[in-house]
Design an enzyme around this catalytic site. Structure first.
Site, PDB file in Angstrom:
ATOM      1  N   SER A 124      41.681  32.587  44.883  1.00  0.00           N
ATOM      2  CA  SER A 124      42.469  32.895  43.685  1.00  0.00           C
ATOM      3  C   SER A 124      43.803  32.142  43.712  1.00  0.00           C
ATOM      4  O   SER A 124      44.173  31.459  42.751  1.00  0.00           O
ATOM      5  CB  SER A 124      42.692  34.417  43.628  1.00  0.00           C
ATOM      6  OG  SER A 124      43.731  34.763  42.771  1.00  0.00           O
TER       7      SER A 124
ATOM      8  N   HIS B  69      54.265  27.996  46.927  1.00  0.00           N
ATOM      9  CA  HIS B  69      53.770  29.312  46.529  1.00  0.00           C
ATOM     10  C   HIS B  69      54.053  30.335  47.613  1.00  0.00           C
ATOM     11  O   HIS B  69      53.811  30.097  48.790  1.00  0.00           O
ATOM     12  CB  HIS B  69      52.256  29.236  46.290  1.00  0.00           C
ATOM     13  CG  HIS B  69      51.680  30.528  45.829  1.00  0.00           C
ATOM     14  ND1 HIS B  69      51.722  30.927  44.511  1.00  0.00           N
ATOM     15  CD2 HIS B  69      51.079  31.532  46.502  1.00  0.00           C
ATOM     16  CE1 HIS B  69      51.166  32.116  44.397  1.00  0.00           C
ATOM     17  NE2 HIS B  69      50.761  32.508  45.597  1.00  0.00           N
TER      18      HIS B  69
ATOM     19  N   ASP C 202      40.031  33.170  36.942  1.00  0.00           N
ATOM     20  CA  ASP C 202      40.841  33.941  37.888  1.00  0.00           C
ATOM     21  C   ASP C 202      41.515  35.107  37.178  1.00  0.00           C
ATOM     22  O   ASP C 202      41.639  36.190  37.738  1.00  0.00           O
ATOM     23  CB  ASP C 202      41.903  33.059  38.555  1.00  0.00           C
ATOM     24  CG  ASP C 202      42.774  33.876  39.498  1.00  0.00           C
ATOM     25  OD1 ASP C 202      42.224  34.391  40.485  1.00  0.00           O
ATOM     26  OD2 ASP C 202      43.984  34.037  39.227  1.00  0.00           O
TER      27      ASP C 202
ATOM     28  N   LYS D 225      44.827  28.231  41.439  1.00  0.00           N
ATOM     29  CA  LYS D 225      45.969  27.998  40.546  1.00  0.00           C
ATOM     30  C   LYS D 225      46.798  26.803  41.011  1.00  0.00           C
ATOM     31  O   LYS D 225      47.311  26.034  40.205  1.00  0.00           O
ATOM     32  CB  LYS D 225      46.799  29.282  40.441  1.00  0.00           C
ATOM     33  CG  LYS D 225      46.066  30.327  39.598  1.00  0.00           C
ATOM     34  CD  LYS D 225      46.685  31.693  39.652  1.00  0.00           C
ATOM     35  CE  LYS D 225      46.274  32.441  40.889  1.00  0.00           C
ATOM     36  NZ  LYS D 225      46.507  33.886  40.847  1.00  0.00           N
TER      37      LYS D 225
ATOM     38  N   ARG E  68      39.557  42.971  39.841  1.00  0.00           N
ATOM     39  CA  ARG E  68      39.816  43.308  41.254  1.00  0.00           C
ATOM     40  C   ARG E  68      40.933  44.339  41.374  1.00  0.00           C
ATOM     41  O   ARG E  68      40.886  45.241  42.203  1.00  0.00           O
ATOM     42  CB  ARG E  68      40.176  42.041  42.034  1.00  0.00           C
ATOM     43  CG  ARG E  68      38.980  41.115  42.256  1.00  0.00           C
ATOM     44  CD  ARG E  68      39.429  39.755  42.738  1.00  0.00           C
ATOM     45  NE  ARG E  68      40.179  39.833  43.968  1.00  0.00           N
ATOM     46  CZ  ARG E  68      41.141  38.976  44.328  1.00  0.00           C
ATOM     47  NH1 ARG E  68      41.464  37.966  43.550  1.00  0.00           N
ATOM     48  NH2 ARG E  68      41.771  39.126  45.464  1.00  0.00           N
TER      49      ARG E  68
HETATM   50  N1  URA Z   1      47.780  36.557  44.333  1.00  0.00           N
HETATM   51  C1  URA Z   1      46.850  35.913  43.641  1.00  0.00           C
HETATM   52  O1  URA Z   1      47.159  35.032  42.870  1.00  0.00           O
HETATM   53  N2  URA Z   1      45.560  36.236  43.835  1.00  0.00           N
HETATM   54  C2  URA Z   1      45.171  37.200  44.676  1.00  0.00           C
HETATM   55  O2  URA Z   1      43.995  37.432  44.809  1.00  0.00           O
HETATM   56  C3  URA Z   1      46.167  37.893  45.390  1.00  0.00           C
HETATM   57  C4  URA Z   1      47.460  37.529  45.194  1.00  0.00           C
END
Ligand code: URA
Length: 441
Positions: free
Chosen positions: A186, A85, A164, A190, A171
């Site tokens: 967050s 990621h 999320d 994932k 957010r």
């Molecule tokens: N990417 C994400 O998946 N979540 C965040 O809070 C910021 C960047």
């Protein structure tokens, strides 16, 4: 009777207190299912951004987010499973290189990716520049392709981490993204739901990244690694520079073409190739227990022998795309009607090529989107010909613009010359890798 009162929990966070797991779960699940109002969640998030969250709160939040939805079950896959990621940047096509490279070494990369937003690019948009390429795969198809090819890239299912999705949307419009605990929980929720045993993170620092400084990025990386390790995964993070774009191609099809071209050259010949090799090395070594030097040497051989490029072609074909893109990218990828070179306005040493502004130029040309529902143009963008530390003269080609119209190309050329900072003094080439957290020794 409800176990807690939202207003009391918000007040505690407002006053600098910490919440326990059950209290956080009450708020997050309540918001997802309607028992906690949007205004209450927004107030809580803002209190948290201003007051901060403890490590325990960050770990609990990640857990609660994962529990809100389904998880992928990777237990049927034979090899070590790795996920990778990046926190996002400009010209960051590492997934296109790391996935096939790890697959060629016998590891399995199951990658759930996102789309570009604002100045940053998204892997799904890049791959969809290849005619026929499908990113909407259901879990069975995704796992079948990974089983056969070793890697696949798909859009995240709506059923994974739904909390999320709703929290991130809130957010985004309430200026409450910028909290290390909220970002780390967050991102990691994932990764945890996607199921890989090993997680490699590329946390970007600088002008084009969420985190402006290496210190802030390091803090985020450490928190992500702590969440991953706490959940029983092997986890490693590199903190890498995002002051200038990572790759030379900025734009969806242009980044695919660059990935194909890089897989046909030595990895260390480019900053993007070198970082992709390091991310794959970290992933392989962490997953298998192999020493870093041995993993790197093995992956370099696979890259140089063309095996990684072969894997990319197989992945493209398995996902419905035209695999000839790996032999003749220009013949397969859509072309922009106007292709024009941009020359330097003066002479000197390239001191800055700010990633965010470069990404914004490509975005305005049509490569990016301002709103989630906007379409992207696969053909347009920039191919940079210089990077920080290079020397140019007036007339040196600094980039090629791919645009929809002469007017767009004029605008992009002028804007690029404006943002390119030249110095009279030689400029050292900045490092790409700034720090490393966790992983194999
Ligand atoms: N990417 C994400 O998946 N979540 C965040 O809070 C910021 C960047």
């Amino acid at each position: 009777l409800e176990a807690f009162r939202a207003v009391e929990l918000i007040a505690r966070k407002r006053d600098g207190g910490a919440l326990g797991r059950a209290e956080l779960a009450f708020l997050v699940e309540g918001y997802l299912h309607g028992g906690v109002a949007e205004g209450q969640m927004a107030a809580f998030l803002m209190a948290g951004v201003l007051r901060g969250f403890t490590h325990d709160e960050a770990l609990a939040l990640a857990d609660i987010l994962v529990d809100s939805g389904e998880r992928l079950d990777l237990s049927r896959l034979p090899g070590p499973t790795v996920d990778k990621h990046s926190t996002g940047g400009v010209g960051d096509g590492t997934t296109l290189l790391v996935g096939p490279l790890l697959a060629s070494a016998g590891a399995q990369l199951v990658k759930l990716s996102g789309r570009g937003l604002g100045h940053t690019g998204g892997t799904l948009d890049k791959l969809e520049a290849i005619p026929g390429f499908r990113t909407e795969l259901d879990p069975d198809e995704l796992l079948r392709i990974v089983g056969e090819v070793g890697c696949a890239v798909a859009a995240q299912s709506e059923r994974l981490v739904p909390a999320d999705r709703v929290l991130y949307a809130l957010r985004d419009v309430t200026a409450t993204v910028a909290s290390p605990a909220l970002i780390a929980s967050s991102v990691m929720s994932k990764k945890l739901a996607a199921g890989a045993a090993t997680i490699v993170l590329d946390v970007k620092a600088g002008d084009g990244a969420f985190m402006p400084t290496a210190e802030a990025a390091r803090e985020l990386a450490a928190l992500c690694v702590e969440i991953g390790t706490g959940a029983g995964r092997r986890c490693v993070a590199l903190v890498t520079a995002m002051e200038q774009p990572l790759g030379r191609g900025i734009g969806n099809g242009l980044e695919v073409a660059e990935a194909v071209q890089l897989l046909g050259a030595a990895p260390e010949a480019s900053r993007l190739g070198a970082l992709a090799l390091e991310l794959a090395t970290e992933g392989l070594a962490t997953a298998t227990g192999e020493a870093l030097d041995a993993a790197r040497a093995r992956l370099r051989d696979l890259w140089n022998s063309g095996r990684a490029r072969e894997r990319l072609a197989r992945m493209v074909e398995a996902q419905g795309g035209d695999p000839r893109v790996c032999e003749d990218p220009a013949g397969v990828l859509p072309a922009a009607p106007v292709v024009r070179q941009v020359t330097a306005g003066g002479s000197g040493h390239v001191a800055r090529l700010p990633a965010r502004a470069v990404g914004e130029i490509a975005g305005r040309l049509g490569a990016g989107r301002q709103r989630k529902e906007d379409p992207v143009d696969p053909a347009v963008g920039l191919e940079l010909a210089v990077e920080v530390g290079d020397t140019v003269d007036a007339g040196t080609v600094v980039a090629t613009v791919h645009a929809r119209s002469e007017q767009d190309a004029d605008w992009a050329g002028d804007r690029l010359r404006d943002i390119l900072v030249l110095s009279g003094e030689p400029v050292p080439r900045p490092p790409t890798i700034l720090d490393r957290v966790g992983g194999a020794s």
